[in-house]
Write a protein that holds these residues in place. Sequence first.
Motif, PDB file in Angstrom:
ATOM      1  N   GLU A   1       0.851  -1.169   0.000  1.00 16.78           N
ATOM      2  CA  GLU A   1       0.000   0.000   0.000  1.00 16.78           C
ATOM      3  C   GLU A   1       0.902   1.239   0.000  1.00 16.78           C
ATOM      4  O   GLU A   1       2.089   1.160   0.351  1.00 16.78           O
TER       5      GLU A   1
ATOM      6  N   LYS B   1       6.085  -4.834  -8.072  1.00 17.75           N
ATOM      7  CA  LYS B   1       4.791  -5.539  -8.176  1.00 17.75           C
ATOM      8  C   LYS B   1       5.048  -7.037  -8.271  1.00 17.75           C
ATOM      9  O   LYS B   1       5.744  -7.505  -9.173  1.00 17.75           O
TER      10      LYS B   1
ATOM     11  N   TRP C   1      -9.878  -3.259   0.057  1.00 20.91           N
ATOM     12  CA  TRP C   1     -10.582  -3.556  -1.194  1.00 20.91           C
ATOM     13  C   TRP C   1     -12.083  -3.795  -0.994  1.00 20.91           C
ATOM     14  O   TRP C   1     -12.882  -3.559  -1.901  1.00 20.91           O
TER      15      TRP C   1
ATOM     16  N   ASN D   1      -2.462  -1.044  -7.781  1.00 21.15           N
ATOM     17  CA  ASN D   1      -3.757  -0.416  -7.547  1.00 21.15           C
ATOM     18  C   ASN D   1      -3.777   1.006  -8.117  1.00 21.15           C
ATOM     19  O   ASN D   1      -2.757   1.523  -8.577  1.00 21.15           O
ATOM     20  N   ASP D   2      -4.922   1.645  -8.087  1.00 18.78           N
ATOM     21  CA  ASP D   2      -5.081   2.935  -8.752  1.00 18.78           C
ATOM     22  C   ASP D   2      -4.170   4.010  -8.168  1.00 18.78           C
ATOM     23  O   ASP D   2      -3.618   4.838  -8.906  1.00 18.78           O
TER      24      ASP D   2
END
Length: 230
Positions: free
Chosen positions: A100, A181, A113, A190-191
């Motif tokens: 994160e 990743k 999520w 993630n965005d």
Amino acid sequence: MADFVLVAGAWLGSWAWAEVVPSLRAAGHGAHPLTLSGLAEKRGVPAGQQTHVQDIVDEVEGRDLRDVVLVGHSYAGIPVGQAAERIGDRLTRVVFVDSEVPVDGESFASGFWQGRAAFEAMLADDGFWPQPGAAEFDGQGLTDEQVTRLVEGATAHPGATLTEPAVLTGALGDLPATYIKCLLDGPEPNDAVAKLLTSDRWRLVTMATGHWPMFSQPTELARVLSAEAA
């Protein structure tokens, strides 16, 4: 050579880096695995989100480290990202390992999520996030022995560190950063990470393994970290 400060994610302590540290040191780097307050050998120490940020800053400043590469895995990317902007010119790079990232005013729980309410429902009556069972690690490129080490070593995670907000004073995209990743945990960041990767100061590296590469591919992770310190 760099000084790596290594911070593992939820439920874990400095012990999680046991197979990464020797390779970093063999390459000539300093390697300083850190246990955050309330976890592993620091169980019982009260902790909120800013406690964890201060743990990391104190490690850097207390050891008078320079040319620092801060490494945050999973949850720990949130306090590591905040600490990175607080250590000033001591920072060489921040590396987020399938993690994160902090968003000012937001918490780990608010980015969960399934939503904040669903996450908070997972916390035990004592306010801790219970440590996972073996099923949590399915499909992540881990051997049975590695899963056993994770399950037996994990400790419940202090909930306040997960529900209290991050505090950023600048733009995270302005920091020199690498995002690793781990593809078995999903092919795309993630965005929030994808947006940060549009910065010319951020770069993306992929590893063909799961969410716990310090267990599944420790030598390769150490190689990637060494390359990112250059």
